[in-house]
Design a protein around this motif. Structure first.
Motif, mmCIF file in Angstrom:
data_model
loop_
_atom_site.group_PDB
_atom_site.id
_atom_site.type_symbol
_atom_site.label_atom_id
_atom_site.label_comp_id
_atom_site.label_asym_id
_atom_site.label_seq_id
_atom_site.Cartn_x
_atom_site.Cartn_y
_atom_site.Cartn_z
ATOM 1 N N ALA A 14 -68.232 19.617 -51.852
ATOM 2 C CA ALA A 14 -68.160 21.063 -52.080
ATOM 3 C C ALA A 14 -68.237 21.432 -53.546
ATOM 4 O O ALA A 14 -68.612 22.546 -53.895
ATOM 5 C CB ALA A 14 -66.876 21.607 -51.489
ATOM 6 N N CYS A 15 -67.881 20.527 -54.422
ATOM 7 C CA CYS A 15 -67.825 20.893 -55.845
ATOM 8 C C CYS A 15 -68.472 19.834 -56.716
ATOM 9 O O CYS A 15 -68.082 19.648 -57.871
ATOM 10 C CB CYS A 15 -66.371 21.106 -56.276
ATOM 11 N N ALA A 16 -69.465 19.142 -56.150
ATOM 12 C CA ALA A 16 -70.084 18.044 -56.890
ATOM 13 C C ALA A 16 -70.793 18.544 -58.140
ATOM 14 O O ALA A 16 -71.452 19.568 -58.135
ATOM 15 C CB ALA A 16 -71.079 17.322 -55.990
ATOM 16 N N ALA A 127 -69.901 32.876 -48.072
ATOM 17 C CA ALA A 127 -70.210 31.792 -48.997
ATOM 18 C C ALA A 127 -70.508 30.508 -48.234
ATOM 19 O O ALA A 127 -70.008 30.296 -47.124
ATOM 20 C CB ALA A 127 -69.036 31.573 -49.948
ATOM 21 N N VAL A 128 -71.334 29.646 -48.829
ATOM 22 C CA VAL A 128 -71.659 28.356 -48.209
ATOM 23 C C VAL A 128 -70.377 27.561 -47.968
ATOM 24 O O VAL A 128 -69.483 27.513 -48.818
ATOM 25 C CB VAL A 128 -72.611 27.559 -49.124
ATOM 26 N N ASN A 291 -77.257 25.123 -45.664
ATOM 27 C CA ASN A 291 -76.653 23.904 -45.141
ATOM 28 C C ASN A 291 -75.135 24.062 -45.100
ATOM 29 O O ASN A 291 -74.589 25.068 -45.570
ATOM 30 C CB ASN A 291 -77.053 22.710 -46.009
ATOM 31 N N SER A 292 -74.445 23.047 -44.578
ATOM 32 C CA SER A 292 -72.977 23.086 -44.508
ATOM 33 C C SER A 292 -72.376 21.872 -45.216
ATOM 34 O O SER A 292 -71.433 21.259 -44.734
ATOM 35 C CB SER A 292 -72.516 23.132 -43.043
ATOM 36 N N TRP A 293 -72.969 21.530 -46.388
ATOM 37 C CA TRP A 293 -72.481 20.412 -47.192
ATOM 38 C C TRP A 293 -71.885 20.889 -48.511
ATOM 39 O O TRP A 293 -71.792 20.130 -49.472
ATOM 40 C CB TRP A 293 -73.606 19.417 -47.461
ATOM 41 N N GLY A 294 -71.477 22.134 -48.574
ATOM 42 C CA GLY A 294 -70.874 22.681 -49.782
ATOM 43 C C GLY A 294 -71.911 23.179 -50.771
ATOM 44 O O GLY A 294 -73.091 22.824 -50.700
ATOM 45 N N SER A 295 -71.470 23.991 -51.708
ATOM 46 C CA SER A 295 -72.385 24.584 -52.691
ATOM 47 C C SER A 295 -72.801 23.594 -53.773
ATOM 48 O O SER A 295 -73.690 23.889 -54.582
ATOM 49 C CB SER A 295 -71.728 25.805 -53.347
ATOM 50 N N GLY A 296 -72.178 22.404 -53.805
ATOM 51 C CA GLY A 296 -72.556 21.396 -54.789
ATOM 52 C C GLY A 296 -73.777 20.598 -54.397
ATOM 53 O O GLY A 296 -74.347 19.896 -55.219
ATOM 54 N N TRP A 297 -74.176 20.686 -53.135
ATOM 55 C CA TRP A 297 -75.366 19.975 -52.674
ATOM 56 C C TRP A 297 -76.595 20.860 -52.807
ATOM 57 O O TRP A 297 -76.531 22.076 -52.614
ATOM 58 C CB TRP A 297 -75.202 19.571 -51.209
ATOM 59 N N GLY A 298 -77.751 20.247 -53.116
ATOM 60 C CA GLY A 298 -79.016 20.979 -53.123
ATOM 61 C C GLY A 298 -79.040 22.105 -54.134
ATOM 62 O O GLY A 298 -78.526 21.985 -55.242
ATOM 63 N N SER A 299 -79.615 23.227 -53.749
ATOM 64 C CA SER A 299 -79.699 24.398 -54.612
ATOM 65 C C SER A 299 -78.576 25.362 -54.221
ATOM 66 O O SER A 299 -78.765 26.264 -53.406
ATOM 67 C CB SER A 299 -81.071 25.070 -54.453
ATOM 68 N N LEU A 300 -77.390 25.097 -54.756
ATOM 69 C CA LEU A 300 -76.185 25.878 -54.447
ATOM 70 C C LEU A 300 -75.912 25.914 -52.947
ATOM 71 O O LEU A 300 -75.459 26.916 -52.398
ATOM 72 C CB LEU A 300 -76.314 27.303 -55.005
#
Length: 325
Positions: A14-16, A127-128, A291-300
């Motif tokens: 979520a915060c990567a 929010a994601v 997606n549902s892998w947090g905002s730290g993955w991909g493009s936010l």
């Protein structure tokens, strides 16, 4: 289920903080990765395994970066050190043997379609979120369109509970996987507010009561399969669409650009996501996918997936909530 020693790793999704511009040298990249993603291993054997996984991911990223025809970028993130079985815990879509054609959107009257549409900043899209190492993507895929539909009706943003579905929806399998239309059928009896039924990424005893209800599904339906224009029309009329895709290795390391990897084509779906718009970049048509892998993955927390070619089977199972109580 992921071992206890890896739980701390999972929450970083979520915060990567991604390692941008990492060196092609694997040792330098490994040092940079550890500085941003402490893995807290308990033994040298475990550290060695994590590094071996990282090296495999790194070599894939380096090869991709050298491909001058690539339409998307890749990067290291917390998935870089995970085994394939661990990564699978972040998916969870199980497609039904056959579609329920009694729940089908028949009003496909074509309308004038704009060149782009983007709900990412719409007040009705929450929010994601981050499913963690629980195969509950189906629940997150079901909740986002319902939140949007409820807000669209009332004008008030709402955040609903995926955990209620994980714990209480016996038509699906909790962290073991499920399907979004089954979840909508369950939520005809009510969906709890997230603040009253918070997410834990583990299946627990159902604690839902009617006093928690913040929305109810009235009607839902599938959009015509493999029809991008029907999906666009439904996006305009109803809002975000639940879809299923095939996740392969490169998606875990996605950073930006239009995803076009042929490796995900013509395979069974394994992950639920939500289409929230469309557009075109450098001549490539794309879907905007939450997606549902947090905002730290991909493009936010989002990925752009090629549109119009059923990339990763994204156009096979589109569906949405058409009305709420």
């Amino acid at each position: 289920m992921v071992k206890t020693s890896f739980v701390a790793l999972a929450v970083f999704v979520a915060c990567a903080v991604h390692v941008h511009g990492a060196s092609d040298d694997v040792e330098v990249a490994w040092e940079n990765f550890q500085a941003h993603h402490p893995i807290n291993t308990k033994s040298q054997t475990e550290t060695t395994k994590r590094k071996e996984n990282f090296v495999k991911t790194h070599n894939m990223i380096v090869r991709h970066k050298k491909n001058k025809m690539a339409t998307f970028e890749m990067e290291h993130n917390v998935f870089s050190v995970m085994d394939e079985e661990e990564k699978k815990l972040y998916t969870g879509a199980i497609a039904p043997a056959s579609r329920d054609f009694t729940h089908y959107i028949t009003d496909e009257t074509m309308r004038q379609l704009p060149t782009s549409l983007d709900y990412r900043t719409n007040k009705c899209l929450s929010a994601v979120k981050n499913q963690g190492s629980c195969g509950s993507c189906w629940a997150f895929t079901a909740i986002a369109p319902l939140e949007f539909a409820q807000c669209k009706k009332t004008g008030v943003a709402v955040v609903l509970s995926e955990q209620q579905l994980v714990d209480c929806d016996t038509s699906n399998g909790g962290c073991g996987g499920g399907w979004y239309t089954s979840a909508w059928n369950y939520m005809k009896n009510g969906s709890a507010k997230q603040s009253l039924y918070t997410y834990t990424a583990t299946a627990r005893t159902c604690k839902f009561t009617s006093s928690m209800i913040s929305s109810k599904v009235a009607t839902y339906g599938y959009v015509a399969s493999k029809s991008p224009s029907a999906m666009q029309s439904a996006l305009q009329k109803y809002g975000p669409l639940a879809v299923a895709i095939t996740v392969v290795k490169s998606i875990y390391s996605y950073k930006s650009g239009v995803y076009t990897d042929v490796a995900c084509d013509n395979l069974g779906v394994n992950h639920g996501v939500v289409v929230v718009g469309w557009g075109t970049l450098s001549g490539l048509d794309y879907w905007i996918v939450r997606n549902s892998w947090g905002s730290g993955w991909g493009s936010l927390g989002y990925i752009l997936i090629q549109r119009g070619v059923n990339k990763c089977s994204i156009e096979t199972y589109p569906a949405t909530v058409t009305s709420v109580v």
